[in-house]
Design an enzyme around this catalytic site. Structure first.
Site, PDB file in Angstrom:
ATOM      1  N   LYS A  11      36.549 131.848  37.768  1.00 53.73           N
ATOM      2  CA  LYS A  11      36.119 133.012  38.547  1.00 53.73           C
ATOM      3  C   LYS A  11      36.268 132.784  40.064  1.00 53.73           C
ATOM      4  CE  LYS A  11      32.971 134.615  34.924  1.00 53.73           C
ATOM      5  NZ  LYS A  11      31.649 135.233  34.626  1.00 53.73           N
ATOM      6  N   TYR A  51      35.895 144.061  31.344  1.00 52.79           N
ATOM      7  CA  TYR A  51      34.467 143.930  31.040  1.00 52.79           C
ATOM      8  C   TYR A  51      33.880 145.234  30.492  1.00 52.79           C
ATOM      9  CZ  TYR A  51      33.933 139.247  33.052  1.00 52.79           C
ATOM     10  OH  TYR A  51      34.000 137.902  33.290  1.00 52.79           O
ATOM     11  N   ASN A 114      29.146 132.374  37.911  1.00 51.14           N
ATOM     12  CA  ASN A 114      28.919 131.285  36.962  1.00 51.14           C
ATOM     13  C   ASN A 114      30.221 130.574  36.569  1.00 51.14           C
ATOM     14  OD1 ASN A 114      29.946 133.213  35.276  1.00 51.14           O
ATOM     15  ND2 ASN A 114      28.311 133.101  33.752  1.00 51.14           N
ATOM     16  N   HIS A 117      34.592 132.193  32.500  1.00 51.90           N
ATOM     17  CA  HIS A 117      34.415 133.074  31.343  1.00 51.90           C
ATOM     18  C   HIS A 117      35.185 132.471  30.182  1.00 51.90           C
ATOM     19  CE1 HIS A 117      34.544 136.598  28.724  1.00 51.90           C
ATOM     20  NE2 HIS A 117      35.815 136.295  28.542  1.00 51.90           N
ATOM     21  N   GLU A 128      41.653 139.459  24.487  1.00 47.54           N
ATOM     22  CA  GLU A 128      41.627 139.089  25.908  1.00 47.54           C
ATOM     23  C   GLU A 128      42.923 138.395  26.328  1.00 47.54           C
ATOM     24  OE1 GLU A 128      36.745 138.706  26.091  1.00 47.54           O
ATOM     25  OE2 GLU A 128      37.937 136.892  26.321  1.00 47.54           O
TER      26      GLU A 128
HETATM   27  P1  CMP Z   1      30.956 136.308  31.357  1.00 48.74           P
HETATM   28  O1  CMP Z   1      31.071 135.304  30.261  1.00 48.74           O
HETATM   29  O2  CMP Z   1      32.118 136.449  32.253  1.00 48.74           O
HETATM   30  O3  CMP Z   1      30.629 137.738  30.704  1.00 48.74           O
HETATM   31  C1  CMP Z   1      29.911 138.744  31.399  1.00 48.74           C
HETATM   32  C2  CMP Z   1      29.364 138.262  32.702  1.00 48.74           C
HETATM   33  O4  CMP Z   1      28.358 139.058  33.285  1.00 48.74           O
HETATM   34  C3  CMP Z   1      28.693 136.933  32.470  1.00 48.74           C
HETATM   35  O5  CMP Z   1      29.680 135.941  32.233  1.00 48.74           O
HETATM   36  C4  CMP Z   1      27.881 136.775  33.759  1.00 48.74           C
HETATM   37  O6  CMP Z   1      28.575 136.084  34.776  1.00 48.74           O
HETATM   38  C5  CMP Z   1      27.717 138.210  34.234  1.00 48.74           C
HETATM   39  N1  CMP Z   1      26.321 138.576  34.396  1.00 48.74           N
HETATM   40  C6  CMP Z   1      25.764 138.938  35.558  1.00 48.74           C
HETATM   41  N2  CMP Z   1      24.456 139.213  35.369  1.00 48.74           N
HETATM   42  C7  CMP Z   1      24.189 139.006  34.068  1.00 48.74           C
HETATM   43  C8  CMP Z   1      23.008 139.109  33.257  1.00 48.74           C
HETATM   44  N3  CMP Z   1      21.840 139.503  33.768  1.00 48.74           N
HETATM   45  N4  CMP Z   1      23.110 138.799  31.934  1.00 48.74           N
HETATM   46  C9  CMP Z   1      24.306 138.410  31.399  1.00 48.74           C
HETATM   47  N5  CMP Z   1      25.459 138.314  32.123  1.00 48.74           N
HETATM   48  C10 CMP Z   1      25.385 138.594  33.444  1.00 48.74           C
END
Ligand code: CMP
Length: 140
Positions: A11, A51, A114, A117, A128
């Site tokens: 990311k 998403y 974070n 993904h 994906e």
């Molecule tokens: P990812 O695996 O990319 O899939 C969806 C993303 O939403 C997740 O990682 C997080 O980085 C992001 N996200 C942001 N806020 C939240 C939340 N409260 N709960 C879950 N995912 C979140």
């Protein structure tokens, strides 16, 4: 055990901090092979489509803003049980809950930033991968 492909995104918090190599080292050390990889700057429509499953969630708008805030690196990873293996290597979505040694524990800044993904199922991995890669770009 089955040889699988999964989909990964490094990311914008990773590219901003120049951590692509460090994350790739974690991936390869876990026995996953990076069989396709490219650096992209997602458009808003691309982020919203990718998403789409989260479109009704409260964090959707912020998530799409973050994912378009800088370059990402999209990847196809191959290995035994790649989907589950990579999710274990990534760690919990919220880095506060991630196990020591995981990518998110070591590198993630927040639940939003974070770092990585990874697909949550083999079926979603196939969808994906197709979203970002053509067959000739995947070299196993
Ligand atoms: P990812 O695996 O990319 O899939 C969806 C993303 O939403 C997740 O990682 C997080 O980085 C992001 N996200 C942001 N806020 C939240 C939340 N409260 N709960 C879950 N995912 C979140």
């Amino acid at each position: 055990m089955a040889l699988e492909k999964t989909f990964s995104i490094l990311k914008p918090d990773v590219t901003r901090r120049n951590l692509t190599g460090k994350i790739n080292e974690k991936i390869e050390s876990a026995g996953l092979r990076i069989i396709a990889q490219k650096r992209l700057w997602l458009t808003r429509p691309q982020a919203e489509a990718f998403y789409g499953v989260h479109a009704t969630r409260s964090f959707f708008d912020d998530l799409c803003t973050f994912m378009t805030s800088g370059p990402v690196v999209v990847q196809v990873l191959e290995g035994e049980n790649a989907v589950v293996n990579y999710r274990n290597v990534m760690g919990a979505t919220n880095p506060a809950n991630a196990t020591p040694g995981t990518i998110r524990k070591e590198f993630a800044e927040s639940i939003e930033a974070n770092s990585v993904h990874g697909s949550d199922s083999l079926e979603n991995a196939a969808t994906e991968i197709k979203f970002f890669f053509g067959d000739i770009e995947i070299v196993g």
